[in-house]
Design a protein around this motif. Structure first.
Motif, PDB file in Angstrom:
ATOM      1  N   ALA A 165       0.921  -1.208   0.107  1.00  0.00           N
ATOM      2  CA  ALA A 165      -0.277  -0.219  -0.266  1.00  0.00           C
ATOM      3  C   ALA A 165       1.032   1.328  -0.068  1.00  0.00           C
ATOM      4  O   ALA A 165       0.531   2.720  -0.350  1.00  0.00           O
ATOM      5  CB  ALA A 165      -0.940  -0.022   0.862  1.00  0.00           C
ATOM      6  N   GLY A 166       2.344   1.106   0.328  1.00  0.00           N
ATOM      7  CA  GLY A 166       2.708   2.749   0.987  1.00  0.00           C
ATOM      8  C   GLY A 166       2.623   3.618   1.050  1.00  0.00           C
ATOM      9  O   GLY A 166       1.669   3.514   2.356  1.00  0.00           O
ATOM     10  N   ARG A 167       2.960   4.260   0.567  1.00  0.00           N
ATOM     11  CA  ARG A 167       2.521   5.537   1.200  1.00  0.00           C
ATOM     12  C   ARG A 167       0.515   6.050   0.766  1.00  0.00           C
ATOM     13  O   ARG A 167       0.312   7.061   1.881  1.00  0.00           O
ATOM     14  CB  ARG A 167       3.013   7.130   0.064  1.00  0.00           C
ATOM     15  CG  ARG A 167       3.196   7.432  -1.318  1.00  0.00           C
ATOM     16  CD  ARG A 167       3.477   7.832  -1.522  1.00  0.00           C
ATOM     17  NE  ARG A 167       3.424   8.447  -2.915  1.00  0.00           N
ATOM     18  CZ  ARG A 167       4.268   9.496  -3.850  1.00  0.00           C
ATOM     19  NH1 ARG A 167       5.316   9.818  -3.236  1.00  0.00           N
ATOM     20  NH2 ARG A 167       3.627   9.337  -5.514  1.00  0.00           N
ATOM     21  N   ASP A 168      -0.157   5.481  -0.300  1.00  0.00           N
ATOM     22  CA  ASP A 168      -1.303   5.275  -0.013  1.00  0.00           C
ATOM     23  C   ASP A 168      -2.409   4.945   1.201  1.00  0.00           C
ATOM     24  O   ASP A 168      -3.412   5.558   0.930  1.00  0.00           O
ATOM     25  CB  ASP A 168      -1.652   4.993  -0.901  1.00  0.00           C
ATOM     26  CG  ASP A 168      -1.292   5.503  -2.529  1.00  0.00           C
ATOM     27  OD1 ASP A 168      -1.245   6.200  -2.594  1.00  0.00           O
ATOM     28  OD2 ASP A 168      -1.023   3.898  -3.620  1.00  0.00           O
ATOM     29  N   ALA A 169      -1.499   4.546   2.463  1.00  0.00           N
ATOM     30  CA  ALA A 169      -2.174   4.104   3.201  1.00  0.00           C
ATOM     31  C   ALA A 169      -2.404   4.770   4.265  1.00  0.00           C
ATOM     32  O   ALA A 169      -2.160   4.265   5.465  1.00  0.00           O
ATOM     33  CB  ALA A 169      -1.473   2.468   3.509  1.00  0.00           C
TER      34      ALA A 169
END
Length: 302
Positions: free
Chosen positions: A172-176
Motif C-alpha cells: 500500500a505504501g504512502r497511499d495507506a
C-alpha cells in the motif's frame, strides 16, 4: 474406524471451514477456529457449542471503528469489500453499528484477485463520502487503498484487522498514510502502557515469534494461533484431570473446559468463555491503530 483427534483447528471463513462445524459436533470434537467471522460461533446451537475462537468478533471491532468515525464527525460512509463471506460479514456488522448515526451512501464489491477497482472507486467517490471503509484482508486490501490514494481522496479511510501485516504496508505504501483500523493490541504491543496486563503476553509472543521468523514478522494471524494455543493449554489443565486423551469422554471434558476458561490474558485481550459466548473478548481486546509513515501508531482512547 478412522483414528480421531481430540481437537481440531480450522482457518479462513469458507464454506469448507463452515462445514467443519457440524462434523465437530457429530464426532464430539472441539474445533478451535482461526477464522474471525462471528458466524462460526454465533448464534450458539447444538453444533456451534463445539466451536471456539480466541479471535475478536467483527462486531466488537466494528463498534470501536464506528465510535471513532462518530468522534471524527463522519456523517456519510462508502463501503467496498470482498465479494465473499468476509465482505458479507463486515458489511452486516457495519450496517448494524452505524444504524442512524452514519449514512451508508455507497456499497461496492470486488474479487480478491482483481487487478483494478477503478469503476467501483469512481462510483463511490461520486457520492462524496466523508469516509471509506475497506473490508479486505492481506495484500488484496491494498488495491482499493491505492486507488483512493491515486485519486487524492481527502476523507478518512478505514480498514479491518485483516491488514495487520507488513506485506500490506509494503504494497500500500504512502497511499495507506492515515488509514485507521481496529485490531488486537499485539500489533502495537510495545506502545501499550506498562500497566496493561496484555502487554507482557503480547511482547512475549512477539519476541519469540520474531526470533524464529525475523524482525517485523509478527501479525494478527500468528497471534490468533498463539492465543488459541494459550486457550487450549488452559483447558487441557482441567480436562486432563478428569479423563484420558483419545476418548469421547475426554473430548467432552475438553469442550466443557474450553467453555470454562476465564480471565485468560492473551496477546490480544482477556478471554472469558461461557455457555453463551464462545469468542470471549471484550473491549480490552481492541486497539485503534493509524498507519503513519509505514508503521502502526496506537491511538490511545479515554
Amino acid at each position: 474406524e478412522k483414528e480421531r483427534v481430540d481437537v481440531v483447528m480450522g482457518s479462513s471463513v469458507t464454506p469448507a471451514t463452515l462445514s467443519l462445524v457440524p462434523l465437530a459436533a457429530q464426532h464430539k470434537t472441539p474445533l478451535l477456529s482461526l477464522a474471525a467471522s462471528q458466524q462460526i460461533v454465533h448464534p450458539l446451537d447444538e453444533n456451534k457449542r463445539w466451536v471456539f475462537k480466541a479471535i475478536q468478533n467483527e462486531s466488537l471491532m466494528a463498534e470501536a471503528t464506528v465510535d471513532h468515525m462518530v468522534a471524527k464527525g463522519i456523517k456519510t460512509l462508502a463501503f467496498i469489500g470482498f465479494a465473499d463471506p468476509y465482505g458479507d460479514s463486515w458489511l452486516n456488522v457495519l450496517q448494524a453499528e452505524i444504524n442512524k448515526r452514519i449514512e451508508l451512501v455507497s456499497t461496492e464489491r470486488y474479487i480478491r484477485n482483481d487487478t483494478s477497482v477503478t469503476a467501483q472507486i469512481l462510483r463511490m467517490l461520486s457520492k462524496k463520502p466523508d469516509a471509506v471503509f475497506i473490508a479486505g484482508s492481506g495484500t488484496p486490501a491494498a488495491l482499493p487503498q491505492k486507488a483512493l490514494g491515486e485519486r487524492a481522496f481527502k476523507g478518512l479511510t478505514y480498514q479491518t484487522y485483516g491488514i495487520a501485516n507488513r506485506d500490506f504496508l509494503r504494497l500500500a505504501g504512502r497511499d495507506a498514510q492515515g488509514a485507521v483500523f481496529a485490531v488486537g493490541p499485539v500489533v502495537v504491543a510495545s506502545q501499550l502502557d506498562d500497566s496493561n496486563p496484555i502487554k507482557r503476553v503480547a511482547m512475549d509472543a512477539t519476541t519469540k515469534y520474531e526470533a524464529a521468523y525475523g524482525p517485523g514478522t509478527m501479525a494478527v494471524f500468528a497471534a490468533n494461533a498463539w492465543d488459541s494455543n494459550l486457550m487450549l493449554t488452559e483447558a487441557l489443565k482441567v480436562a486432563l484431570k478428569k479423563e484420558k486423551p483419545g476418548s469421547e469422554a475426554f473430548r467432552i471434558a475438553l469442550r466443557d473446559a474450553l467453555e470454562g476458561v476465564k480471565d485468560l490474558v492473551t496477546s490480544q485481550g482477556v478471554l472469558s468463555m461461557s455457555g453463551q459466548n464462545h469468542s470471549g473478548y471484550d473491549k480490552r481486546a481492541v486497539a485503534m491503530v493509524e498507519i503513519v509513515d509505514g508503521n502502526w501508531k496506537y491511538l490511545k482512547t479515554k
